[in-house]
Each structure stands twice: as C-alpha cells, then as structure tokens.
Design an enzyme around this catalytic site. Sequence first.
Site, PDB file in Angstrom:
ATOM      1  N   LYS A   1      35.537 -28.669 -13.993  1.00  0.00           N
ATOM      2  CA  LYS A   1      36.299 -28.244 -12.824  1.00  0.00           C
ATOM      3  C   LYS A   1      36.208 -29.271 -11.703  1.00  0.00           C
ATOM      4  O   LYS A   1      37.181 -29.558 -11.043  1.00  0.00           O
ATOM      5  CB  LYS A   1      35.797 -26.885 -12.321  1.00  0.00           C
ATOM      6  CG  LYS A   1      35.718 -25.796 -13.390  1.00  0.00           C
ATOM      7  CD  LYS A   1      37.070 -25.218 -13.755  1.00  0.00           C
ATOM      8  CE  LYS A   1      37.106 -24.479 -15.084  1.00  0.00           C
ATOM      9  NZ  LYS A   1      36.157 -23.399 -15.254  1.00  0.00           N
TER      10      LYS A   1
ATOM     11  N   ASP B   1      26.054 -19.251 -12.126  1.00  0.00           N
ATOM     12  CA  ASP B   1      27.143 -20.036 -12.705  1.00  0.00           C
ATOM     13  C   ASP B   1      27.873 -20.706 -11.540  1.00  0.00           C
ATOM     14  O   ASP B   1      28.488 -20.025 -10.716  1.00  0.00           O
ATOM     15  CB  ASP B   1      28.079 -19.082 -13.473  1.00  0.00           C
ATOM     16  CG  ASP B   1      29.322 -19.791 -14.026  1.00  0.00           C
ATOM     17  OD1 ASP B   1      29.502 -21.000 -13.795  1.00  0.00           O
ATOM     18  OD2 ASP B   1      30.125 -19.100 -14.700  1.00  0.00           O
TER      19      ASP B   1
ATOM     20  N   TRP C   1      34.578 -14.242 -15.526  1.00  0.00           N
ATOM     21  CA  TRP C   1      33.467 -15.056 -16.031  1.00  0.00           C
ATOM     22  C   TRP C   1      32.152 -14.302 -16.054  1.00  0.00           C
ATOM     23  O   TRP C   1      31.321 -14.511 -16.929  1.00  0.00           O
ATOM     24  CB  TRP C   1      33.346 -16.365 -15.242  1.00  0.00           C
ATOM     25  CG  TRP C   1      34.593 -17.190 -15.367  1.00  0.00           C
ATOM     26  CD1 TRP C   1      35.433 -17.576 -14.359  1.00  0.00           C
ATOM     27  CD2 TRP C   1      35.169 -17.715 -16.578  1.00  0.00           C
ATOM     28  NE1 TRP C   1      36.473 -18.296 -14.869  1.00  0.00           N
ATOM     29  CE2 TRP C   1      36.338 -18.402 -16.222  1.00  0.00           C
ATOM     30  CE3 TRP C   1      34.805 -17.659 -17.925  1.00  0.00           C
ATOM     31  CZ2 TRP C   1      37.158 -19.039 -17.164  1.00  0.00           C
ATOM     32  CZ3 TRP C   1      35.615 -18.289 -18.875  1.00  0.00           C
ATOM     33  CH2 TRP C   1      36.776 -18.969 -18.480  1.00  0.00           C
TER      34      TRP C   1
HETATM   35  C1  LIG Z   1      35.836 -22.353 -16.376  1.00  0.00           C
HETATM   36  C2  LIG Z   1      34.688 -21.476 -16.100  1.00  0.00           C
HETATM   37  C3  LIG Z   1      33.810 -21.044 -17.113  1.00  0.00           C
HETATM   38  C4  LIG Z   1      34.027 -21.375 -18.570  1.00  0.00           C
HETATM   39  O1  LIG Z   1      33.698 -22.669 -18.821  1.00  0.00           O
HETATM   40  P1  LIG Z   1      33.768 -23.284 -20.305  1.00  0.00           P
HETATM   41  O2  LIG Z   1      33.106 -24.603 -20.102  1.00  0.00           O
HETATM   42  O3  LIG Z   1      35.211 -23.371 -20.666  1.00  0.00           O
HETATM   43  O4  LIG Z   1      33.035 -22.381 -21.224  1.00  0.00           O
HETATM   44  C5  LIG Z   1      32.724 -20.274 -16.748  1.00  0.00           C
HETATM   45  N1  LIG Z   1      32.512 -19.927 -15.462  1.00  0.00           N
HETATM   46  C6  LIG Z   1      33.333 -20.315 -14.474  1.00  0.00           C
HETATM   47  C7  LIG Z   1      33.044 -19.914 -13.070  1.00  0.00           C
HETATM   48  C8  LIG Z   1      34.451 -21.096 -14.766  1.00  0.00           C
HETATM   49  O5  LIG Z   1      35.267 -21.490 -13.765  1.00  0.00           O
END
Ligand SMILES: *Cc1c(COP(=O)(O)O)cnc(C)c1O
Length: 356
Positions: free
Chosen positions: A190, A166, A99
Amino acid sequence: MKKYNFNAGPSILPDVVLEAAAKAIIDFNGTGLSLLSISHRTPEFEAVLAEAQSLFRELLNIPDNYKIYFVGGGASTQFFHIPANFLGKKAGYVNTGVWTKKAIKEAKFYGEVEVVATSEDKNFSYIPKGYTIPEDLDYFYICTNNTIYGTEYKEDIDSPVPLIADMSSDILSRPVDVSKYAMIYGGAQKNLAPAGVSFVIIRDDMLEKVVRPLPTMMNVNTHVENNSMFNTPPVFPIYVLRETLKWMKAEGGMAEIYRRNVEKAALLYAEIDRNSLFRGTVAEEDRSLMNICFVMSEGNEALMPEFLEFAKSHGMVGIKGHRLSGGFRASCYNACPKESVEALVACMQEFEQMHK
Ligand SMILES: *Cc1c(COP(=O)(O)O)cnc(C)c1O
C-alpha cells in the site's frame, strides 16, 4: 494524458523508486547482473536488507528492544500466524471492517476470540471508543487504518495486554509510538513496495510467548533468528522497499511525510464538505489520511456513474470505491503528490459547475 493515481493497493510509488527498481532489474549495483538473478546470500543483497531494516528503524523511531523482519505471504498470512503463535486461550479483537473480520475468522482456528468492540452497526464508518480491554487476553488486536471504509485511529491506544496492529495501509504515513505495541505488521504494497512482502516489527518479549509447537515457517522466532533469511525472501519487493525508505528520508523523514499527508487529506475533505454534490461517509474525527471515502450527496446519487466517467476523462485513476462501501475512494498514500489531490478537487468543482 497525465494520470493521477489514487489506487488503493497495490498503489503509487515514487518515480525515482520505480526508476531505481527498473535499473536494478537490468544491472544491480553495477555488478552487470540482474537483481532477480543473484543469490539473496550475497553481500550486496545482505546490504540491501540491512539498510531496509535500519531505515525502517530510523524513520519509525523503533526502540532497540524490537526486531524487524520481512516475509512473504502478505498480511493475510499474518492473520493466522499471529493467533498460531500467540493465541493460547483468548484474544480480543476490534472489528472495524473487512480486514479485521478476516483476521478474526483465522484466529478462531486457534482459540477463543472476544470481539471487544465493533463499528458494524454503522457500516464501519467510525472507530469504536470507550470500551475496556479485558486483562485476561493473550493479546488485543486492531487495524489502525481501514483501507476499505476509510477510518483510521488517530492515537496509539493503551492496552493492558500485548497490542498487535495491522498497519498495512498507514505504515510510515504518520509518526507512531511503537513502544505501545507488542507487534506491528502489514503487507508492504500500500505504501512501501510492490506486492509480495510483509513487514513484522515485534517486541523481544513476544518471542518467548509462543504458545504452541509450530511448523518452522510459521514460528516468529524462525524469522527473527534467521534475520528474514530462513528461506529465500522476496528479494525484489525488499529492494523496492529500501528505495522507498531512502526516498522518504531524503524528502525529510516521517515528520515531513506526515505534514504532507495531513495537508493533502485536509484539501480533499474540505472539498467533500464544501461541494454540494458530495458528502463524506466517515465520522469526522476518524477520517483516514490515506483512504478518503465519499459518495454523491443525498438526491444526487444518480450522478455517480457520470462523475466516475468525468473524473476518468480528466486522468483520475482508481477512485471508484470498494464494492462493499460503494461511492468513491481516493487513496492518498505517501507517494501521491499534492498535485494529484488538487487535480481531483478541481475535477469535483468543475463537475459541480456543470450541474448548477
Ligand atoms: C490490503 C490489506 C490487507 C491484505 O493484505 P494482503 O497482503 O493482500 O494479504 C490486510 N489489511 C489491510 C489493512 C489492508 O489494507
């Protein structure tokens, strides 16, 4: 057969939340209309949005000098919105896996990127430490929980430049000192909601730091000034998110949710360490509470497909690891009950007995 949901994302949501969501699709708030068929500019929906924001603020203890907004496009859209808004000359990134790599790639469209630290040398099995953050950066970027490799920051780090994180996969799983961050964001699918909405928590001073003219939808100010309503927001995911936050509060809030997450993770890591057939893949101090990664122990690698089948036959769902990290991953998000973790542990113990 009872299913134990360990999916990495989209992932488990509390049953009461799913029931409320199903009901709102048929009859929203007793209006006789579906949540999916009303304007987002109704007092009823505005109340949902306002409560989602205020519960988020309350649960995460977000200071007054921060705004929260919700927007579509997923975390991946933020990968380029962040540098578009804030990368004038140079930004620093810590590379802790897939990511952050993706975020770094997007940032390079807008300016210079310095990878200040990386754990790529050991297949992203730890969180880099002991580096110095340069002071000439526009911002410093981290991913606090690495969903694929199962590593997680256990402390909110100090940064001399605006810190952007993030938190897609550990948001509201643990208390966070929001005041250390200039911006926290993530996809909600998530731990909080179905796919389709991202949350952005941004400190007021950042709103004056946008470095270039941007298309309206890309500018952070658009979303703050219009309170997530510049265009049609993802109405259904925001509704479900609100229900999840209500559930969290009713369960005892951040402290209690965190206590449960620590307890569940300790149970599973203890079994991974004890069981002769399995071993963990992550440096002990950096083990994620959310995404628990493990593999077959040395000499037992060939048993992997058999354990996957065995676990599946016992109701385990979603424990196959990501294709890049291999092995197994049990995602134990907030709504994953302790009972699921106990069932997985029992499964691992039974499997060990079978191979004595
Ligand atoms: C799943 C995830 C993403 C991507 O998210 P999307 O909403 O599918 O773009 C980015 N960063 C982390 C840490 C993730 O777990």
